[in-house]
Write an enzyme that holds these catalytic residues in place. Structure first.
Site, PDB file in Angstrom:
ATOM      1  N   LEU A  86       3.971   6.748   6.288  1.00 37.47           N
ATOM      2  CA  LEU A  86       4.683   7.141   7.404  1.00 37.47           C
ATOM      3  C   LEU A  86       4.740   8.647   7.613  1.00 37.47           C
ATOM      4  CD1 LEU A  86       7.827   4.854   6.881  1.00 37.47           C
ATOM      5  CD2 LEU A  86       5.788   4.412   8.407  1.00 37.47           C
ATOM      6  N   TYR A  90       6.141   2.638  -8.280  1.00 32.70           N
ATOM      7  CA  TYR A  90       6.775   2.463  -7.125  1.00 32.70           C
ATOM      8  C   TYR A  90       6.288   1.150  -6.527  1.00 32.70           C
ATOM      9  CZ  TYR A  90       8.205   3.605  -2.042  1.00 32.70           C
ATOM     10  OH  TYR A  90       8.505   3.456  -0.936  1.00 32.70           O
ATOM     11  N   GLY A  98      16.781  10.104   5.118  1.00 31.41           N
ATOM     12  CA  GLY A  98      15.204  10.104   4.871  1.00 31.41           C
ATOM     13  C   GLY A  98      14.392  10.059   5.997  1.00 31.41           C
TER      14      GLY A  98
HETATM   15  O1  GFB Z   1       0.152  10.802   1.238  1.00 30.86           O
HETATM   16  P1  GFB Z   1      -0.632  10.524  -0.281  1.00 30.86           P
HETATM   17  O2  GFB Z   1       0.165  11.583  -1.205  1.00 30.86           O
HETATM   18  O3  GFB Z   1      -0.500   9.129  -0.789  1.00 30.86           O
HETATM   19  O4  GFB Z   1      -1.958  11.081  -0.438  1.00 30.86           O
HETATM   20  P2  GFB Z   1      -0.966   7.756  -0.915  1.00 30.86           P
HETATM   21  C1  GFB Z   1      -3.078  10.335   0.494  1.00 30.86           C
HETATM   22  C2  GFB Z   1      -4.487  10.785   0.152  1.00 30.86           C
HETATM   23  O5  GFB Z   1      -4.482  12.216   0.508  1.00 30.86           O
HETATM   24  C3  GFB Z   1      -4.921  10.755  -1.262  1.00 30.86           C
HETATM   25  C4  GFB Z   1      -5.316  13.022  -0.451  1.00 30.86           C
HETATM   26  O6  GFB Z   1      -6.207  10.561  -1.240  1.00 30.86           O
HETATM   27  C5  GFB Z   1      -4.795  12.214  -1.618  1.00 30.86           C
HETATM   28  O7  GFB Z   1      -5.742  12.673  -2.726  1.00 30.86           O
HETATM   29  N1  GFB Z   1      -4.682  14.247  -0.149  1.00 30.86           N
HETATM   30  C6  GFB Z   1      -5.565  15.295   0.002  1.00 30.86           C
HETATM   31  C7  GFB Z   1      -3.530  14.834  -0.537  1.00 30.86           C
HETATM   32  N2  GFB Z   1      -4.779  16.522  -0.036  1.00 30.86           N
HETATM   33  C8  GFB Z   1      -3.627  16.115  -0.361  1.00 30.86           C
HETATM   34  C9  GFB Z   1      -2.290  16.919  -0.473  1.00 30.86           C
HETATM   35  O8  GFB Z   1      -2.409  18.326  -0.408  1.00 30.86           O
HETATM   36  N3  GFB Z   1      -1.138  16.342  -0.786  1.00 30.86           N
HETATM   37  C10 GFB Z   1      -1.375  15.067  -0.775  1.00 30.86           C
HETATM   38  N4  GFB Z   1      -0.201  14.414  -1.174  1.00 30.86           N
HETATM   39  N5  GFB Z   1      -2.434  14.047  -0.713  1.00 30.86           N
HETATM   40  C11 GFB Z   1       1.465   7.019  -1.614  1.00 30.86           C
HETATM   41  C12 GFB Z   1       1.929   6.176  -2.725  1.00 30.86           C
HETATM   42  O9  GFB Z   1       0.100   6.962  -1.828  1.00 30.86           O
HETATM   43  O10 GFB Z   1       1.793   6.564  -0.353  1.00 30.86           O
HETATM   44  C13 GFB Z   1       3.391   6.063  -2.497  1.00 30.86           C
HETATM   45  O11 GFB Z   1       1.807   7.153  -3.824  1.00 30.86           O
HETATM   46  C14 GFB Z   1       3.656   5.576  -1.003  1.00 30.86           C
HETATM   47  O12 GFB Z   1       3.772   4.825  -3.429  1.00 30.86           O
HETATM   48  C15 GFB Z   1       3.130   6.459   0.040  1.00 30.86           C
HETATM   49  O13 GFB Z   1       3.155   3.999  -0.904  1.00 30.86           O
HETATM   50  C16 GFB Z   1       3.069   5.760   1.509  1.00 30.86           C
HETATM   51  O14 GFB Z   1      -1.300   7.062   0.429  1.00 30.86           O
HETATM   52  O15 GFB Z   1      -2.304   7.694  -1.942  1.00 30.86           O
END
Ligand code: GFB
Length: 322
Positions: free
Chosen positions: A174, A144, A22
């Protein structure tokens, strides 16, 4: 300020990095290569960490003295929401199996890894370790988060009942080379690097950003995270979990702008508010770790540029797909 004294040495020890493929596990392996210890790793095909008997048998045979538990079922905001059962079940089982088997096999020290999504959705900012369990969780990642809270509590409970040296650390979001790149399933940094790179290649005028762009996030390079974990392994032994971050955050809109600069993409963004924002902000208070003498080194722009370079090389040789 001087570093906290070394209270546990890895020198000459057999150290198992669980989850070595990972993002953070691979970084821990790179970091441990600088220590004089014997590294142990095992592939998923050989050992399923969700199977209690298999984990117990493997540990009895491999006899690690120290364990960094970086194995987990993880993903971005959409994966968390779409696969609640796996995010809860897998992570509960992995943690419970490894910690109990480690106790049975007389392992000396275990570090359990979590995430700052364990804190309440509306925790005061910056979030201190004491804010755990003071309010409701963010619904998109409560499965989670609950599993990772169980990890913190397992560490506390095993220390309390058995005097077993289990510590837990909560890194913020990260990123880095070797991250999981998949537009729907990954975290925001790999998702945006992939989408913005593709938009530039196809000459598209705009890139879709999920949500409003207003949530703020704190990002830590995986090599900094690995360095902090090795630091904690050797210099920390207590009940409280420890936040691991940079102490700085930025909005998703600012992040997208920074990535567009690095990719040299001159198009715009459109914000899809049908997709979730998630928690509004989760900036960590890093006082506990700073008091021990550790701080992050990688500046976000440099870390993103190196990650983008890695992504282009990985695309070229087929390690990742666009
Ligand atoms: O990184 P992310 O998926 O996780 O999303 P979280 C962070 C922010 O980026 C959110 C926005 O506000 C999303 O709506 N975002 C904008 C996007 N465009 C995109 C895109 O194309 N893809 C994604 N993925 N996000 C996670 C948790 O939360 O963080 C886990 O779900 C874990 O449990 C991880 O703790 C570190 O920061 O919201």
């Amino acid at each position: 300020m001087s570093d906290a004294p070394i209270i546990y040495t890895l020198e000459g020890k057999r150290v198992w990095v669980a989850g070595h493929r990972g993002l953070v596990g691979a970084a821990v392996v790179r970091r441990l290569n600088r220590e004089r210890c014997t590294l142990l790793t095992v592939d998923r095909a050989t050992l399923d960490l969700k199977r209690q008997a298999a984990v117990e048998a493997w540990l009895k045979d491999a006899r690690p003295q120290a364990i960094i538990l970086a194995a987990a079922t993880v993903g971005g905001i959409a994966s968390n929401d779409a696969r609640p059962a796996e995010f809860l079940y897998d992570n509960l089982m992995i943690q419970a199996n490894v910690i109990e088997a480690a106790r049975q096999s007389d392992v000396e020290k275990v570090l359990v890894l979590g995430s700052t999504c364990i804190y309440p959705k509306f925790a005061p900012q910056p979030i201190a370790e004491e804010d755990l369990l003071t309010g409701p969780l963010e619904p998109t990642n409560e499965w989670y988060a609950l599993a990772k809270i169980a990890g913190v509590k397992l560490a506390e409970a095993y220390r309390r009942q058995y005097g077993f040296d289990v510590i837990s650390a909560m890194p913020t979001n990260l990123y880095g080379p070797g991250d999981f790149f998949a537009p729907e399933a990954s975290h925001v940094i790999p998702a945006l690097i992939g989408k913005i790179h593709a938009a530039k290649a196809r000459g598209e005028a705009s890139v879709e950003i999920w949500g409003t762009g207003r949530p703020k996030r704190e990002f830590l390079h995986c090599d900094d995270a690995a360095d902090a974990l090795v630091f904690l392994m050797t210099r920390y032994s207590d009940y409280s979990t420890i936040n691991v971050g940079t102490g700085e955050d930025l909005s998703i809109r600012e992040l997208a702008t920074l990535i567009a600069e690095i990719v040299d993409y001159s198009g715009g963004f459109h914000f899809n508010t049908q997709r979730p924002d998630g928690t509004p902000r989760k900036l960590t208070a890093g006082k506990k770790l700073a008091a021990l003498g550790w701080k992050a080194r990688t500046n976000l722009r440099d870390g993103l540029a190196a990650t983008y370079q890695w992504y282009r090389a990985a695309l070229a040789d087929g390690r990742v797909r666009a």
